[in-house]
Design a protein around this motif. Structure first.
Motif, PDB file in Angstrom:
ATOM      1  N   VAL A 181     -10.460  -0.646   5.317  1.00 22.45           N
ATOM      2  CA  VAL A 181      -9.268  -0.262   4.542  1.00 22.45           C
ATOM      3  C   VAL A 181      -8.411  -1.501   4.274  1.00 22.45           C
ATOM      4  CG1 VAL A 181      -7.129   1.071   4.574  1.00 22.45           C
ATOM      5  CG2 VAL A 181      -9.259   2.110   5.400  1.00 22.45           C
ATOM      6  N   GLN A 228      -7.248  -3.160   0.538  1.00 13.76           N
ATOM      7  CA  GLN A 228      -5.874  -2.994   0.034  1.00 13.76           C
ATOM      8  C   GLN A 228      -5.260  -4.305  -0.445  1.00 13.76           C
ATOM      9  OE1 GLN A 228      -3.598  -1.183   3.161  1.00 13.76           O
ATOM     10  NE2 GLN A 228      -3.003  -3.108   4.092  1.00 13.76           N
ATOM     11  N   ASP A 229      -4.204  -4.131  -1.202  1.00 15.29           N
ATOM     12  CA  ASP A 229      -3.473  -5.260  -1.763  1.00 15.29           C
ATOM     13  C   ASP A 229      -2.951  -6.170  -0.667  1.00 15.29           C
ATOM     14  OD1 ASP A 229      -3.376  -5.438  -4.472  1.00 15.29           O
ATOM     15  OD2 ASP A 229      -1.178  -5.250  -4.546  1.00 15.29           O
ATOM     16  N   GLU A 252       0.535  -5.590   0.710  1.00 13.34           N
ATOM     17  CA  GLU A 252       0.788  -4.523   1.677  1.00 13.34           C
ATOM     18  C   GLU A 252       0.736  -5.016   3.116  1.00 13.34           C
ATOM     19  OE1 GLU A 252      -0.534  -0.380   1.043  1.00 13.34           O
ATOM     20  OE2 GLU A 252      -1.715  -1.234  -0.564  1.00 13.34           O
ATOM     21  N   VAL A 299      -2.348  -0.865   7.992  1.00 15.65           N
ATOM     22  CA  VAL A 299      -2.956   0.147   7.128  1.00 15.65           C
ATOM     23  C   VAL A 299      -2.418   1.516   7.520  1.00 15.65           C
ATOM     24  CG1 VAL A 299      -5.059  -1.212   6.796  1.00 15.65           C
ATOM     25  CG2 VAL A 299      -4.970   0.480   8.642  1.00 15.65           C
ATOM     26  N   ASP A 345      -5.270   6.663   5.701  1.00 16.61           N
ATOM     27  CA  ASP A 345      -6.354   6.013   4.948  1.00 16.61           C
ATOM     28  C   ASP A 345      -7.569   5.752   5.839  1.00 16.61           C
ATOM     29  OD1 ASP A 345      -4.712   6.045   2.782  1.00 16.61           O
ATOM     30  OD2 ASP A 345      -4.243   3.890   2.803  1.00 16.61           O
TER      31      ASP A 345
END
Ligand SMILES: Nc1ncnc2c1ncn2[C@@H]1O[C@H](COP(=O)(O)OP(=O)(O)O)[C@@H](O)[C@H]1O
Ligand SMILES: [Mg+2]
Length: 398
Positions: free
Chosen positions: A334, A338-339, A342, A346, A350
């Protein structure tokens, strides 16, 4: 190059040959020491950060600064499930000895209070033989710091210690590593005792170190803790500091790095102190001569990574059960997807989605990983690795 002269020191708590990038914290602590010794109001200091950023060695360096000022100091490392009384008693015993107060009766009184504080560990009804003693010869002072209420007892204990230190115009520093592992009652009592200290102006301070969620642990315990502690986030080193961490010890051995080697090192280590030491060590041993080049770094990288895989990542990974490992792997996937904006944390939701499971069914694995200190939750619903680059390690290991 000569492995005997290799200056680098990878390993938990290993004193680095050059403590780079921490001048600000060291300077600020000098001010704290002076103020506390003069009875001025000061907040206790808490260092937070991921594993391997250098919290323990900085805590030790701060302790060293206190010792150089003639303070009495003691250190303990909190362990999950272990009460505060025993390790704190040992630490304070040491602190009183270091303080070197001349009046024997005053010293014996405080040592006796430490002893009665420690004895209370086994419970009031404990037989003499079950009582644990921190090696103190002075007789226990009954009725002081032994009520069994840890909050009351800590305040009494710190008050007596503070009085002893004030007598000699010095202070007492209590250094607590892995502070997030203290039990909830001990955390809350410690906050209350620090609160009391800050009001009475007694020269006793607590300096803590722990994982990034430690501030959340403290404020969940006592809402006023934000005003009580000065939080210092300890992070990876800047490029400049990382270069110094590598160059200064090399220079002491008449060796140097080429400019492209330093760039390659920062690229590989991300400025994380543990990685800097591990890479520094491997490159030194494998490089044929000084100056060390970028090509030497490339040759040494597999060696450094395999050291880290065993000493830094593997020892932590092994603590996880198969189910927990699946959870960790899902976190890594994850995080990779993700960006970057961020950050490293996490959403647990998710992670559950990645595993195709309901979040509730995963909470035992999540809780256990939190307890084992492999992950932390600084924010509700989010979770992150306590070990830098852990996601990458997991993804590469497959
Ligand atoms: N400021 C620093 N400069 C260079 N190396 C450091 C620095 N701080 C820590 N290190 C090195 O990093 C490694 C990890 O340090 P440690 O204090 O155990 O980290 P933590 O307690 O945060 O897990 C050790 O090998 C140590 O020598
Ligand atoms: Mg540590």
């Amino acid at each position: 190059m000569d492995p005997i002269r290799n200056p680098y020191a990878p390993g938990a708590g290993q004193r680095p040959p050059e403590l780079a990038g921490r001048d600000e914290q060291l300077a600020a602590f000098e001010v704290v020491l002076e103020r506390v010794a003069k009875g001025r109001p000061e907040r206790s200091l808490v260092l937070t950060g991921l594993r391997g950023v250098g919290k323990t060695v900085l805590l030790n360096a701060l302790r060293g600064a206190a010792v150089r000022k003639g303070w009495g100091t003691g250190k303990l490392e909190a362990r999950p499930g272990q009460g505060l009384r025993r390790p704190l008693s040992s630490a304070l015993h040491q602190a009183v000895r270091e303080l070197g107060h001349r009046d024997e009766d005053s010293v014996d009184h405080v040592l006796g209070v430490i002893k009665s504080f420690a004895h209370r560990d086994a419970g009031a009804a404990a037989k003499l033989k079950d009582q644990w003693s921190p090696g103190i010869d002075a007789p226990a002072v009954r009725g002081r710091a032994d009520s069994g209420d840890i909050e009351i007892d800590l305040v009494e204990l710190f008050t007596d210690l503070g009085g002893l230190a004030a007598d000699v115009g010095k202070g007492i520093g209590i250094f607590i590593d892995e502070m997030q592992d203290l039990g909830p009652d001990d955390i809350s009592a410690l906050c209350a005792a620090c609160h009391e200290l800050s009001q009475s102006g007694l020269p006793v301070i607590v300096v803590g170190a722990g994982l990034p969620h430690l501030p959340a642990v403290l404020s969940a315990s006592k809402s006023y803790s934000e005003r009580l502690f000065r939080y210092q986030r300890i992070d990876r080193l800047s490029r400049e500091a990382a270069d110094r961490a590598l160059e200064a010890p090399a220079a002491d051995e008449d060796a140097a790095y080429a400019a492209d080697a330093l760039a390659a090192m920062y690229d590989a280590t991300g400025g994380y102190p543990y990685f800097i030491q591990a890479y520094g060590k491997a490159v030194w041993d494998l490089a044929p001569r000084s100056p060390i080049t970028a090509a030497d770094v490339a040759v040494a990288a597999p060696e450094a990574e395999s050291e880290l895989a065993v000493g830094f990542f593997g020892s932590r990974y092994e603590r996880a059960t198969p189910g927990e490992r699946d959870y960790l792997m899902a976190m890594a996937e994850v995080a990779a997807a993700q960006d970057e904006a961020e950050g490293d944390a996490v959403l647990s939701a998710d992670v559950a989605a990645n595993l195709g499971k309901k979040p509730q069914s995963l909470s035992p694995a999540r809780d256990s990983l939190l307890k084992k200190g492999l992950v932390y939750s600084g924010e509700r619903g989010r979770i992150a690795f306590t070990v830098p680059h852990f996601g990458r390690y997991l993804r590469e290991r497959g």
